[in-house]
Design a protein around this motif. Structure first.
Motif, PDB file in Angstrom:
ATOM      1  N   GLY A 116       0.772  -1.208   0.075  1.00 19.51           N
ATOM      2  CA  GLY A 116      -0.028   0.094  -0.045  1.00 19.51           C
ATOM      3  C   GLY A 116       0.964   1.305   0.006  1.00 19.51           C
ATOM      4  N   ARG A 117       0.119   2.354  -0.051  1.00 18.22           N
ATOM      5  CA  ARG A 117       0.581   3.640  -0.264  1.00 18.22           C
ATOM      6  C   ARG A 117       1.663   3.886   1.051  1.00 18.22           C
ATOM      7  NH1 ARG A 117      -2.274   9.116  -1.382  1.00 18.22           N
ATOM      8  NH2 ARG A 117      -3.878   8.190  -1.306  1.00 18.22           N
ATOM      9  N   HIS A 118       1.064   3.797   2.290  1.00 19.96           N
ATOM     10  CA  HIS A 118       1.817   3.891   3.324  1.00 19.96           C
ATOM     11  C   HIS A 118       2.984   3.299   3.415  1.00 19.96           C
ATOM     12  CE1 HIS A 118      -1.304   6.441   4.930  1.00 19.96           C
ATOM     13  NE2 HIS A 118      -2.113   5.619   4.644  1.00 19.96           N
ATOM     14  N   THR A 119       3.101   2.103   3.283  1.00 20.34           N
ATOM     15  CA  THR A 119       4.283   1.153   3.141  1.00 20.34           C
ATOM     16  C   THR A 119       5.198   1.691   2.283  1.00 20.34           C
ATOM     17  OG1 THR A 119       2.917  -0.846   3.556  1.00 20.34           O
ATOM     18  CG2 THR A 119       5.044  -1.050   3.009  1.00 20.34           C
ATOM     19  N   ILE A 120       4.884   1.986   1.066  1.00 18.90           N
ATOM     20  CA  ILE A 120       5.802   2.666   0.032  1.00 18.90           C
ATOM     21  C   ILE A 120       6.355   3.970   0.221  1.00 18.90           C
ATOM     22  CG2 ILE A 120       6.149   3.159  -2.242  1.00 18.90           C
ATOM     23  CD1 ILE A 120       3.990   1.287  -3.194  1.00 18.90           C
ATOM     24  N   ARG A 121       5.602   4.635   1.078  1.00 16.14           N
ATOM     25  CA  ARG A 121       6.080   6.131   1.335  1.00 16.14           C
ATOM     26  C   ARG A 121       7.058   5.779   2.612  1.00 16.14           C
ATOM     27  NH1 ARG A 121       1.774   8.652   3.554  1.00 16.14           N
ATOM     28  NH2 ARG A 121       1.133   9.899   1.688  1.00 16.14           N
ATOM     29  N   ARG A 122       6.859   4.734   3.620  1.00 20.41           N
ATOM     30  CA  ARG A 122       7.721   4.495   4.549  1.00 20.41           C
ATOM     31  C   ARG A 122       8.989   3.885   3.965  1.00 20.41           C
ATOM     32  NH1 ARG A 122       4.644   0.934   7.074  1.00 20.41           N
ATOM     33  NH2 ARG A 122       5.963  -0.698   6.772  1.00 20.41           N
ATOM     34  N   TRP A 123       9.360   3.119   2.793  1.00 24.39           N
ATOM     35  CA  TRP A 123      10.504   2.748   2.303  1.00 24.39           C
ATOM     36  C   TRP A 123      11.156   3.883   1.903  1.00 24.39           C
ATOM     37  CZ3 TRP A 123       7.695  -1.618  -0.850  1.00 24.39           C
ATOM     38  CH2 TRP A 123       7.482  -2.645  -0.279  1.00 24.39           C
ATOM     39  N   TRP A 124      10.205   4.746   1.398  1.00 26.79           N
ATOM     40  CA  TRP A 124      10.992   5.964   0.554  1.00 26.79           C
ATOM     41  C   TRP A 124      11.579   6.936   1.609  1.00 26.79           C
ATOM     42  CZ3 TRP A 124      12.831   7.259  -4.084  1.00 26.79           C
ATOM     43  CH2 TRP A 124      12.638   8.604  -4.241  1.00 26.79           C
ATOM     44  N   ARG A 125      11.023   6.886   2.669  1.00 28.08           N
ATOM     45  CA  ARG A 125      11.533   7.980   3.658  1.00 28.08           C
ATOM     46  C   ARG A 125      12.757   7.132   4.261  1.00 28.08           C
ATOM     47  NH1 ARG A 125       5.987  10.130   6.661  1.00 28.08           N
ATOM     48  NH2 ARG A 125       5.642  11.662   4.945  1.00 28.08           N
ATOM     49  N   TRP A 126      12.923   6.105   4.458  1.00 31.37           N
ATOM     50  CA  TRP A 126      13.910   5.254   4.977  1.00 31.37           C
ATOM     51  C   TRP A 126      14.996   5.406   4.156  1.00 31.37           C
ATOM     52  CZ3 TRP A 126      15.278   0.826   1.921  1.00 31.37           C
ATOM     53  CH2 TRP A 126      16.365  -0.022   2.305  1.00 31.37           C
ATOM     54  N   LEU A 127      14.900   5.459   2.846  1.00 27.67           N
ATOM     55  CA  LEU A 127      15.933   5.754   1.733  1.00 27.67           C
ATOM     56  C   LEU A 127      16.409   7.079   2.184  1.00 27.67           C
ATOM     57  CD1 LEU A 127      16.966   3.415  -0.150  1.00 27.67           C
ATOM     58  CD2 LEU A 127      15.595   4.525  -1.923  1.00 27.67           C
ATOM     59  N   GLU A 128      15.694   8.217   2.397  1.00 29.02           N
ATOM     60  CA  GLU A 128      16.233   9.432   2.446  1.00 29.02           C
ATOM     61  C   GLU A 128      16.941   9.503   3.559  1.00 29.02           C
ATOM     62  OE1 GLU A 128      12.857  11.953   0.026  1.00 29.02           O
ATOM     63  OE2 GLU A 128      12.460  11.837   2.026  1.00 29.02           O
ATOM     64  N   ASP A 129      16.188   9.038   4.849  1.00 25.83           N
ATOM     65  CA  ASP A 129      16.899   9.338   6.202  1.00 25.83           C
ATOM     66  C   ASP A 129      18.339   8.625   6.133  1.00 25.83           C
ATOM     67  OD1 ASP A 129      14.384  10.364   6.895  1.00 25.83           O
ATOM     68  OD2 ASP A 129      13.660   8.638   8.074  1.00 25.83           O
ATOM     69  N   ARG A 130      18.593   7.517   5.306  1.00 25.71           N
ATOM     70  CA  ARG A 130      19.668   6.697   5.625  1.00 25.71           C
ATOM     71  C   ARG A 130      20.787   7.245   4.420  1.00 25.71           C
ATOM     72  NH1 ARG A 130      19.553   2.532   8.884  1.00 25.71           N
ATOM     73  NH2 ARG A 130      17.760   2.617  10.455  1.00 25.71           N
ATOM     74  N   PHE A 131      20.343   8.167   3.694  1.00 23.44           N
ATOM     75  CA  PHE A 131      21.037   8.405   2.521  1.00 23.44           C
ATOM     76  C   PHE A 131      22.607   8.800   2.659  1.00 23.44           C
ATOM     77  CE2 PHE A 131      22.877  11.535  -0.654  1.00 23.44           C
ATOM     78  CZ  PHE A 131      22.990  10.896  -1.639  1.00 23.44           C
ATOM     79  N   SER A 132      22.787   9.637   3.773  1.00 16.73           N
ATOM     80  CA  SER A 132      24.140   9.893   4.017  1.00 16.73           C
ATOM     81  C   SER A 132      25.206   8.655   4.320  1.00 16.73           C
ATOM     82  CB  SER A 132      24.248  11.034   4.824  1.00 16.73           C
ATOM     83  OG  SER A 132      23.950  10.822   6.056  1.00 16.73           O
ATOM     84  N   GLN A 133      24.592   7.683   5.349  1.00 18.13           N
ATOM     85  CA  GLN A 133      25.048   6.708   5.760  1.00 18.13           C
ATOM     86  C   GLN A 133      25.340   5.759   4.675  1.00 18.13           C
ATOM     87  OE1 GLN A 133      22.840   4.223   8.622  1.00 18.13           O
ATOM     88  NE2 GLN A 133      24.847   3.563   9.920  1.00 18.13           N
ATOM     89  N   TYR A 134      24.215   5.259   4.133  1.00 15.03           N
ATOM     90  CA  TYR A 134      24.314   4.242   3.272  1.00 15.03           C
ATOM     91  C   TYR A 134      24.971   4.338   2.007  1.00 15.03           C
ATOM     92  CZ  TYR A 134      20.469   1.635   5.303  1.00 15.03           C
ATOM     93  OH  TYR A 134      19.505   0.956   6.252  1.00 15.03           O
TER      94      TYR A 134
END
Ligand SMILES: [Zn+2]
Length: 179
Positions: A116-134
């Motif tokens: 669902g949309r909420h799940t996909i949004r959560r994945w996207w935010r995760w990618l944004e939040d961890r961008f500098s580290q990853y």
């Protein structure tokens, strides 16, 4: 943490490996105390097959567990196709994230995907939040990923080069907590 065994791209492969090369799953050292020589300690069952057709699900998938004699802790090893602590495998997450990276709207991606949309949004935010580290760790392994400050450009380049599962296996080996 070495929780992930790299290059196991599907549940079929996982089940085959587990039967024919179970030793590949044994960590070379205990992730808790660092001593070598952990023992096999059965397995636990995990739901992992979100893509199987009706009646052809490979669930539940056995995940091998190991026991450390020194600190008495147990640990387990996931095949790289399964995402730790997430319901959907990496391949499903990557498909949705790649559509967003290509400029599709969240609404459109949710229509095209099972999550669902909420799940996909959560994945996207995760990618944004961890961008500098990853991106720091992945660039140190793969300089060809470049120095771009754009998250979209970075992850697009990353997905052209490797799967999300492979990228996460590299980070896991580095001791980075994922997801
Ligand atoms: Zn230990």
């Amino acid at each position: 943490m070495c929780r992930i065994l790299p290059a196991v791209d599907s549940l079929d492969q996982h089940l085959y490996h587990l039967e024919h090369h179970p030793e590949a799953y044994r960590p070379s050292f205990c992730p808790h105390c660092g001593v070598s020589g952990v023992w096999r300690h059965g397995h636990y069952l995990r739901k992992a097959d979100r893509e199987g057709e009706d009646g052809l699900y490979l669930d539940p998938a056995p995940i091998p567990r190991f026991y450390c004699r020194r600190c008495q802790a147990t640990c387990s090893r996931l095949p790289s196709c399964i995402a730790p602590r997430r319901w959907y495998p990496w391949i499903v997450q990557q498909a949705a994230l790649a559509l967003l990276l290509n400029g599709s709207s969240l609404r459109k991606v949710a229509r095209m995907s099972r999550p669902g949309r909420h799940t996909i949004r959560r994945w996207w935010r995760w990618l944004e939040d961890r961008f500098s580290q990853y991106s720091f760790h992945l660039r140190s392994h793969f300089p060809a990923l470049g120095r771009t400050a754009s998250q979209t450009a970075f992850w697009s380049a990353c997905f052209r080069r490797m799967s999300l599962a492979s990228a996460m296996a590299v980070l896991d080996r580095e001791g980075v907590i994922i997801p």
